[in-house]
Design a protein around this motif. Structure first.
Motif, PDB file in Angstrom:
ATOM      1  N   GLU A 149       0.830  -1.213   0.000  1.00  0.00           N
ATOM      2  CA  GLU A 149       0.000   0.000   0.000  1.00  0.00           C
ATOM      3  C   GLU A 149       0.860   1.256   0.000  1.00  0.00           C
ATOM      4  OE1 GLU A 149      -3.419   2.230   2.738  1.00  0.00           O
ATOM      5  OE2 GLU A 149      -2.817   0.159   3.187  1.00  0.00           O
ATOM      6  N   PHE A 150       1.888   1.274   0.848  1.00  0.00           N
ATOM      7  CA  PHE A 150       2.750   2.452   0.940  1.00  0.00           C
ATOM      8  C   PHE A 150       3.456   2.719  -0.387  1.00  0.00           C
ATOM      9  CE2 PHE A 150       6.906   4.388   1.832  1.00  0.00           C
ATOM     10  CZ  PHE A 150       6.543   5.487   2.591  1.00  0.00           C
ATOM     11  N   ILE A 151       4.073   1.697  -0.946  1.00  0.00           N
ATOM     12  CA  ILE A 151       4.813   1.847  -2.198  1.00  0.00           C
ATOM     13  C   ILE A 151       3.858   2.087  -3.359  1.00  0.00           C
ATOM     14  CG2 ILE A 151       6.302   0.655  -3.856  1.00  0.00           C
ATOM     15  CD1 ILE A 151       7.492  -0.857  -1.423  1.00  0.00           C
ATOM     16  N   GLY A 152       2.781   1.314  -3.385  1.00  0.00           N
ATOM     17  CA  GLY A 152       1.821   1.437  -4.479  1.00  0.00           C
ATOM     18  C   GLY A 152       1.264   2.842  -4.603  1.00  0.00           C
ATOM     19  N   GLN A 153       0.946   3.468  -3.481  1.00  0.00           N
ATOM     20  CA  GLN A 153       0.387   4.815  -3.547  1.00  0.00           C
ATOM     21  C   GLN A 153       1.426   5.815  -4.023  1.00  0.00           C
ATOM     22  OE1 GLN A 153      -2.997   5.113  -3.085  1.00  0.00           O
ATOM     23  NE2 GLN A 153      -2.474   6.988  -4.183  1.00  0.00           N
ATOM     24  N   HIS A 154       2.678   5.624  -3.649  1.00  0.00           N
ATOM     25  CA  HIS A 154       3.746   6.495  -4.152  1.00  0.00           C
ATOM     26  C   HIS A 154       3.887   6.353  -5.665  1.00  0.00           C
ATOM     27  CE1 HIS A 154       4.954   7.204  -0.002  1.00  0.00           C
ATOM     28  NE2 HIS A 154       5.855   8.068  -0.428  1.00  0.00           N
ATOM     29  N   ILE A 155       3.807   5.123  -6.157  1.00  0.00           N
ATOM     30  CA  ILE A 155       3.946   4.894  -7.593  1.00  0.00           C
ATOM     31  C   ILE A 155       2.764   5.497  -8.342  1.00  0.00           C
ATOM     32  CG2 ILE A 155       3.931   3.106  -9.379  1.00  0.00           C
ATOM     33  CD1 ILE A 155       5.584   1.375  -7.475  1.00  0.00           C
ATOM     34  N   ILE A 156       1.566   5.292  -7.840  1.00  0.00           N
ATOM     35  CA  ILE A 156       0.363   5.844  -8.479  1.00  0.00           C
ATOM     36  C   ILE A 156       0.456   7.367  -8.561  1.00  0.00           C
ATOM     37  CG2 ILE A 156      -2.114   6.214  -8.154  1.00  0.00           C
ATOM     38  CD1 ILE A 156      -2.200   3.336  -6.991  1.00  0.00           C
ATOM     39  N   ASP A 157       0.909   7.991  -7.488  1.00  0.00           N
ATOM     40  CA  ASP A 157       1.010   9.453  -7.453  1.00  0.00           C
ATOM     41  C   ASP A 157       2.295   9.971  -8.095  1.00  0.00           C
ATOM     42  OD1 ASP A 157      -1.360   9.457  -6.046  1.00  0.00           O
ATOM     43  OD2 ASP A 157      -0.400   9.607  -4.079  1.00  0.00           O
ATOM     44  N   ASN A 158       3.159   9.036  -8.570  1.00  0.00           N
ATOM     45  CA  ASN A 158       4.488   9.387  -9.068  1.00  0.00           C
ATOM     46  C   ASN A 158       5.210  10.281  -8.067  1.00  0.00           C
ATOM     47  OD1 ASN A 158       6.578   9.193 -10.933  1.00  0.00           O
ATOM     48  ND2 ASN A 158       5.980  11.065 -11.992  1.00  0.00           N
ATOM     49  N   GLN A 159       5.078   9.904  -6.802  1.00  0.00           N
ATOM     50  CA  GLN A 159       5.650  10.676  -5.707  1.00  0.00           C
ATOM     51  C   GLN A 159       7.017  10.109  -5.355  1.00  0.00           C
ATOM     52  OE1 GLN A 159       3.200  10.789  -2.203  1.00  0.00           O
ATOM     53  NE2 GLN A 159       4.798  11.691  -0.931  1.00  0.00           N
ATOM     54  N   ARG A 160       8.051  10.804  -5.795  1.00  0.00           N
ATOM     55  CA  ARG A 160       9.409  10.363  -5.526  1.00  0.00           C
ATOM     56  C   ARG A 160       9.816  10.751  -4.109  1.00  0.00           C
ATOM     57  NH1 ARG A 160      11.093   6.721  -9.458  1.00  0.00           N
ATOM     58  NH2 ARG A 160       9.986   7.290 -11.360  1.00  0.00           N
ATOM     59  N   ARG A 161      10.782  10.012  -3.586  1.00  0.00           N
ATOM     60  CA  ARG A 161      11.273  10.343  -2.259  1.00  0.00           C
ATOM     61  C   ARG A 161      11.927  11.729  -2.280  1.00  0.00           C
ATOM     62  NH1 ARG A 161      11.605   6.596   1.774  1.00  0.00           N
ATOM     63  NH2 ARG A 161      10.111   4.933   1.430  1.00  0.00           N
ATOM     64  N   PRO A 162      11.860  12.454  -1.156  1.00  0.00           N
ATOM     65  CA  PRO A 162      12.498  13.778  -1.100  1.00  0.00           C
ATOM     66  C   PRO A 162      14.006  13.669  -1.306  1.00  0.00           C
ATOM     67  CG  PRO A 162      11.031  13.421   0.784  1.00  0.00           C
ATOM     68  CD  PRO A 162      11.184  12.097   0.096  1.00  0.00           C
ATOM     69  N   VAL A 163      14.596  14.772  -1.710  1.00  0.00           N
ATOM     70  CA  VAL A 163      16.047  14.875  -1.844  1.00  0.00           C
ATOM     71  C   VAL A 163      16.534  15.876  -0.804  1.00  0.00           C
ATOM     72  CG1 VAL A 163      17.967  15.516  -3.331  1.00  0.00           C
ATOM     73  CG2 VAL A 163      15.980  14.320  -4.296  1.00  0.00           C
ATOM     74  N   PHE A 164      17.518  15.488  -0.021  1.00  0.00           N
ATOM     75  CA  PHE A 164      18.030  16.356   1.042  1.00  0.00           C
ATOM     76  C   PHE A 164      18.534  17.660   0.448  1.00  0.00           C
ATOM     77  CE2 PHE A 164      20.886  17.813   4.360  1.00  0.00           C
ATOM     78  CZ  PHE A 164      20.236  17.446   5.530  1.00  0.00           C
ATOM     79  N   ASP A 165      18.062  18.766   1.005  1.00  0.00           N
ATOM     80  CA  ASP A 165      18.418  20.104   0.530  1.00  0.00           C
ATOM     81  C   ASP A 165      19.374  20.741   1.533  1.00  0.00           C
ATOM     82  OD1 ASP A 165      18.612  22.736  -0.259  1.00  0.00           O
ATOM     83  OD2 ASP A 165      16.452  23.033  -0.536  1.00  0.00           O
ATOM     84  N   TRP A 166      20.629  20.913   1.132  1.00  0.00           N
ATOM     85  CA  TRP A 166      21.646  21.393   2.055  1.00  0.00           C
ATOM     86  C   TRP A 166      21.462  22.856   2.446  1.00  0.00           C
ATOM     87  CZ3 TRP A 166      25.528  18.552   4.418  1.00  0.00           C
ATOM     88  CH2 TRP A 166      25.565  17.197   4.037  1.00  0.00           C
ATOM     89  N   GLN A 167      20.626  23.607   1.731  1.00  0.00           N
ATOM     90  CA  GLN A 167      20.396  25.005   2.088  1.00  0.00           C
ATOM     91  C   GLN A 167      19.083  25.210   2.833  1.00  0.00           C
ATOM     92  OE1 GLN A 167      20.930  27.346  -1.514  1.00  0.00           O
ATOM     93  NE2 GLN A 167      23.107  27.545  -1.046  1.00  0.00           N
ATOM     94  N   LYS A 168      18.346  24.147   3.021  1.00  0.00           N
ATOM     95  CA  LYS A 168      17.092  24.241   3.763  1.00  0.00           C
ATOM     96  C   LYS A 168      17.374  24.221   5.265  1.00  0.00           C
ATOM     97  CE  LYS A 168      12.759  21.716   4.485  1.00  0.00           C
ATOM     98  NZ  LYS A 168      11.953  20.522   4.117  1.00  0.00           N
ATOM     99  N   GLU A 169      16.504  24.887   6.041  1.00  0.00           N
ATOM    100  CA  GLU A 169      16.636  24.838   7.498  1.00  0.00           C
ATOM    101  C   GLU A 169      16.602  23.381   7.953  1.00  0.00           C
ATOM    102  OE1 GLU A 169      13.536  27.254   9.080  1.00  0.00           O
ATOM    103  OE2 GLU A 169      14.606  29.118   8.725  1.00  0.00           O
TER     104      GLU A 169
END
Length: 280
Positions: A149-169
């Protein structure tokens, strides 16, 4: 002819790849297809199709049981070709893929690493298995329904994992992590709510004061194994000197605060855990 999105489910034999693949296929088929309110059946011209290739079944079909490096690489190319020929919207493929070359050959759109066991039943595979450094999901428990369910919903939404942003708080979490345990995880779960990403700093202190038995690589592996299933891309790990004091001047632009937890968390002791393991 459709070129499917390729979903690779990889990991050691016996880790639960096939079980997860079966349930992920079912989840995608059910949730990708809209329902006609009158017929309560998927609308034919909008139906999304999902194929599934199992490595053992493919080897059986081709009567190819060559598990040398050459045989494994050949199998990865075969799996890629068969996936592309599936003529579906998605193609799930579950196979061990122990070598980086095999994963590069397959070129998955989504990679799922089922990392639920330390060793499989075939020692030659254990010896050659190279843990992936790049993946979309890392599963560390055998619970196919939950992770499908967790993976399937990410794939359906084409929701990629976040990428760490070195300039973000970012929140800093500094410690020895000897070993990383549930209390550390509870702190991480709270800290990540503050900015959405955490920098975990490991003090380089193996053997310090006659204790701290775990090496940096062991500490890193334990943290990643615990956090990756939910937080991949939302944290980074840095190795720092054996810091014992942090000083700051006025108006430095950051705060230092103690997080309060109830006794169920504060009573967790790394010393007690090491003692139960026969370590100092």
């Amino acid at each position: 002819m459709k070129t499917p999105k390729r979903i690779l489910i990889m990991g050691l034999p016996g880790s639960g790849k096939t079980y997860l693949a079966e349930r992920l296929k079912r989840y995608l088929e059910t949730n990708l297809n809209p329902i006609n309110e009158n017929s309560l059946r998927p609308i034919a011209d909008a139906r999304v199709t999902v194929a599934w290739l199992n490595a053992d079944e493919v080897r059986r079909h081709y009567n190819d049981w060559d598990f040398s490096t050459e045989g494994r690489v050949r199998q990865s190319l075969r799996m890629r070709d068969l996936a592309d020929e599936a003529n579906t919207d998605y193609c799930l493929v579950d196979f061990v893929a122990p070598l980086v070359e095999m994963r590069n050959n397959f070129r998955a759109d989504w990679t799922i690493w089922v990392d639920t066991i330390d060793r499989g039943r075939f020692e030659d595979t254990n010896q050659m298995f190279v843990p992936p450094e790049v993946y979309d999901f890392r599963i560390t428990e055998q619970n196919g329904e939950k992770w499908a369910e967790f993976i399937g919903q990410h794939i359906i939404d084409n929701q990629r994992r976040p990428v760490f942003d070195w300039q973000k708080e970012t929140v800093e979490q500094l410690g020895r992590w000897q070993p990383w345990h549930a209390g550390h995880r509870a702190l991480f779960d709270r800290l990540i709510q503050k900015t959405g990403q955490v920098c975990i700093m490991i003090r380089d202190c193996q053997g310090w004061q006659g204790s701290n038995p775990f090496a940096i690589d062991q500490v890193k592996a334990a943290i990643k194994r615990d956090l990756d299933p939910l937080y991949q891309g939302q944290y980074e790990i840095l190795v720092v000197p054996n810091i014992t004091h942090i000083g700051y001047g006025r108006g430095v632009g950051y705060t230092i605060a103690e997080e309060k937890f109830d006794e169920s968390v504060t009573s967790i002791s790394g010393t007690a855990i090491r003692k139960s393991m026969g370590l100092k």
